[in-house]
Design a protein around this motif. Structure first.
Motif, PDB file in Angstrom:
ATOM      1  N   ALA A  18       0.813  -1.215   0.000  1.00 58.25           N
ATOM      2  CA  ALA A  18       0.000   0.000   0.000  1.00 58.25           C
ATOM      3  C   ALA A  18       0.847   1.266   0.000  1.00 58.25           C
ATOM      4  N   ALA A  19       2.173   1.113   0.018  1.00 60.56           N
ATOM      5  CA  ALA A  19       3.063   2.276   0.135  1.00 60.56           C
ATOM      6  C   ALA A  19       3.678   2.629  -1.205  1.00 60.56           C
ATOM      7  N   ALA A  20       3.729   3.922  -1.499  1.00 58.91           N
ATOM      8  CA  ALA A  20       4.469   4.389  -2.683  1.00 58.91           C
ATOM      9  C   ALA A  20       5.960   4.441  -2.392  1.00 58.91           C
ATOM     10  N   CYS A  21       6.309   4.572  -1.107  1.00 60.54           N
ATOM     11  CA  CYS A  21       7.715   4.643  -0.703  1.00 60.54           C
ATOM     12  C   CYS A  21       7.900   3.926   0.620  1.00 60.54           C
ATOM     13  N   VAL A  22       8.972   3.160   0.722  1.00 65.19           N
ATOM     14  CA  VAL A  22       9.339   2.484   1.970  1.00 65.19           C
ATOM     15  C   VAL A  22      10.711   2.984   2.400  1.00 65.19           C
TER      16      VAL A  22
END
Length: 243
Positions: A18-22
């Protein structure tokens, strides 16, 4: 919720889709080592296992393979030690095995997220880079992952140094997006810690490195906000973020 916080590879696997960036935080020592090597001009390839497959992986990429701290020699000084990496000549490409930080980075990248390496040396730079690119907004959700360590049975051991590193990034992101309660709690711990350098030297992982004879690695990791380098995973390797 647009700014989340979690622990270790398993929670990273749950949050990354669900993340665009980790943002990966492994202070002692994977992401600190990544930052030191990228500052020196190396492209750092994370790898999940420190075994014979790592040798083949490095050979395929014409890269230097980092060995365990105790295996480093004068002829082959590259290891997971950030102090050793700082002293060694910078290779063009470096394969850096790590069961926690590398695994999180690889799995997040496989899910299509942008992956950033953060430590206590670059939280302000990382937060500024993320904010400038809109991460943390509703359509560009952000996950900050504290890598943690492993107990002998392989289960996650939460690590104070990674909680502090994640909290430093999350605190610097204050006002960006909507943090989960877990993210807010990590940021609050950072701001409430009066002497994070002492905490780093005195925590379990810090004391372990002292016992193993690598106190200089803790000292490098404790160089709080000394770096403006933001390592971003591009084509399988951490490289300095484009301005």
């Amino acid at each position: 919720m647009t700014v989340t916080f979690g622990w270790g590879p398993v929670e990273a696997r749950a949050l990354a889709p669900a993340a665009a960036c980790v943002v990966v935080v492994d202070v002692l020592s994977f992401t600190t080592s990544v930052g030191v090597a990228v500052e020196a001009g190396a492209a750092v390839h994370p790898y999940r296992w420190r075994d014979a497959t790592a040798v083949a992986y490095a050979r395929e990429r014409d890269a230097v393979l980092a060995v365990g701290r105790s295996e480093a020699t004068e002829a082959h000084p590259w290891s997971l030690s950030p102090a050793a990496l700082r002293a060694a000549p910078a290779p063009q490409r470096l394969v850096l095995p790590s069961p926690n930080g590398s695994t999180i980075a690889a799995e997040a990248a496989e899910g299509g997220a942008t992956v950033v390496a953060a430590s206590l040396r670059n939280p302000t730079a990382v937060a500024r880079w993320l904010t400038d690119r809109g991460y943390g907004s509703e359509d560009r959700p952000l996950a900050v992952i504290a890598s943690g360590e492993r107990w002998p049975d392989g289960s996650l051991r939460p690590a104070l140094e990674d909680l502090l590193g994640a909290g430093a990034v999350l605190s610097a992101l204050a006002g960006t997006g909507t943090p989960t309660p877990e993210a807010s709690a990590a940021a609050t711990l950072w701001t409430a810690t009066e002497d994070p350098v002492a905490a780093l030297h005195g925590c379990d992982s810090g004391r372990e490195l002292y016992e193993y004879g690598f106190p200089q690695d803790v000292a490098v990791a404790a160089e709080i906000d000394s770096s403006t380098t933001v390592p971003v995973l591009v084509d399988g390797a951490f490289q300095e973020a484009a301005p």
